[in-house]
Design a protein around this motif. Structure first.
Motif, PDB file in Angstrom:
ATOM      1  N   ARG A 186      77.915  20.987 -23.520  1.00  0.00           N
ATOM      2  CA  ARG A 186      79.207  19.813 -21.745  1.00  0.00           C
ATOM      3  C   ARG A 186      78.339  19.464 -21.223  1.00  0.00           C
ATOM      4  N   VAL A 187      76.899  19.162 -20.149  1.00  0.00           N
ATOM      5  CA  VAL A 187      76.625  17.874 -19.931  1.00  0.00           C
ATOM      6  C   VAL A 187      76.130  16.553 -20.575  1.00  0.00           C
ATOM      7  N   ASP A 188      77.679  15.952 -19.767  1.00  0.00           N
ATOM      8  CA  ASP A 188      78.343  13.848 -21.020  1.00  0.00           C
ATOM      9  C   ASP A 188      76.137  13.280 -20.216  1.00  0.00           C
ATOM     10  N   GLU A 189      75.861  13.673 -19.868  1.00  0.00           N
ATOM     11  CA  GLU A 189      75.041  12.623 -18.662  1.00  0.00           C
ATOM     12  C   GLU A 189      73.676  12.910 -17.493  1.00  0.00           C
ATOM     13  N   ILE A 190      73.065  12.522 -17.484  1.00  0.00           N
ATOM     14  CA  ILE A 190      72.119  12.808 -15.929  1.00  0.00           C
ATOM     15  C   ILE A 190      71.915  11.964 -15.643  1.00  0.00           C
ATOM     16  N   GLU A 191      71.102  12.401 -14.455  1.00  0.00           N
ATOM     17  CA  GLU A 191      70.248  11.257 -13.803  1.00  0.00           C
ATOM     18  C   GLU A 191      69.105  12.234 -12.577  1.00  0.00           C
ATOM     19  N   CYS A 192      68.424  11.097 -12.827  1.00  0.00           N
ATOM     20  CA  CYS A 192      67.338  12.115 -12.631  1.00  0.00           C
ATOM     21  C   CYS A 192      66.323  11.214 -11.515  1.00  0.00           C
ATOM     22  N   GLN A 193      65.967  11.730  -9.949  1.00  0.00           N
ATOM     23  CA  GLN A 193      65.702  10.894  -9.419  1.00  0.00           C
ATOM     24  C   GLN A 193      64.443  11.658  -8.040  1.00  0.00           C
ATOM     25  N   LEU A 194      63.582  11.417  -7.402  1.00  0.00           N
ATOM     26  CA  LEU A 194      63.003  11.862  -6.818  1.00  0.00           C
ATOM     27  C   LEU A 194      63.599  11.229  -5.426  1.00  0.00           C
TER      28      LEU A 194
END
Length: 238
Positions: A186-194
């Motif tokens: 279900r999750v197409d893509e993610i963005e991860c950051q501090l």
């Protein structure tokens, strides 16, 4: 030196020259980074990927789920590299564990993480060294339930650097697995950051992701223990 610059100006009929503080080496490094040169070191090679996909199918684990977890885990690894500072080769261990973390269901659903570790540790995996196979098995062991602990027999056999590797990769594998909790991608893509002293993971999806967000939130304590930073998971507004 000034005479050389003056001659250049005269020959090319230029009014001025601008000095750049960066050297050729800086430009080469920037160019390599922009083109992603070296990123192949963070992925399984063709033969290694064939091995883990074959094992996934052989033990009846869901290959679409495994591929999704591997992709999400890789994004997390690259995004958090400035924090964990692990070598690119560690991403290969994470990717292999993402493919194989559920093979233990072949033995039993109960305690399948331990069964996954057993299967991997005792399988013939061409393209992987004995140590790499053991580390992948250890990651499978900790993809759910108890966190890595010094008292555990397998972990106690590792040196400090490799213990640290397991401790830092485990939350990434758990989060990637949680982000496909329903095995429906279900999750197409993610963005991860501090951001603001926290690890912020933003989900992008056109479908409901309440289950995945709930599962991801459960990984927050593991992130806090391993990275010393809180984890915040939210869905982007589309």
């Amino acid at each position: 030196g000034v005479a050389v610059f003056l001659r250049v100006l005269e020959d090319f009929q230029l009014p001025s020259i601008y000095y750049c503080s960066a050297g050729v080496r800086d430009g080469i490094v920037a160019d390599l980074a922009a083109r992603g040169v070296g990123r192949e070191r963070t992925h399984l090679d063709r033969d290694q990927r064939r091995v883990v996909e074959r094992m996934t199918r052989h033990y009846g684990a869901a290959l679409p789920h495994a591929r999704k977890v591997a992709a999400l885990a890789h994004t997390l690894f690259e995004s958090l590299q400035p924090i964990h500072r692990l070598t690119p080769e560690c991403a290969k261990l994470l990717e292999a564990a993402a493919f194989l973390h559920d093979v233990g269901h072949f033995i039993s659903d109960t305690g399948h993480h331990k069964h996954s570790a057993y299967v991997v540790a005792n399988s013939d995996m061409p393209g992987f060294t004995d140590l790499e196979r053991f580390l992948v098995a250890t990651l499978c062991r900790y993809h759910r339930k108890s966190a890595p602990a010094a008292r555990h027999e397998g972990l106690a056999a590792l040196d400090d650097d490799r213990k640290r590797t397991i401790q830092l990769l485990t939350p990434l594998l758990r989060l990637a697995d949680g982000l496909d909790r329903g095995h429906e991608q279900r999750v197409d893509e993610i963005e991860c950051q501090l951001r603001n002293g926290a690890i912020v993971v933003t989900l992008r999806s056109s479908r409901d992701t309440d289950l995945e967000q709930w599962a991801a939130d459960r990984v927050a304590p593991a992130f806090l223990e391993a990275y010393g930073l809180p984890l915040d998971v939210a869905r982007a507004r589309l």
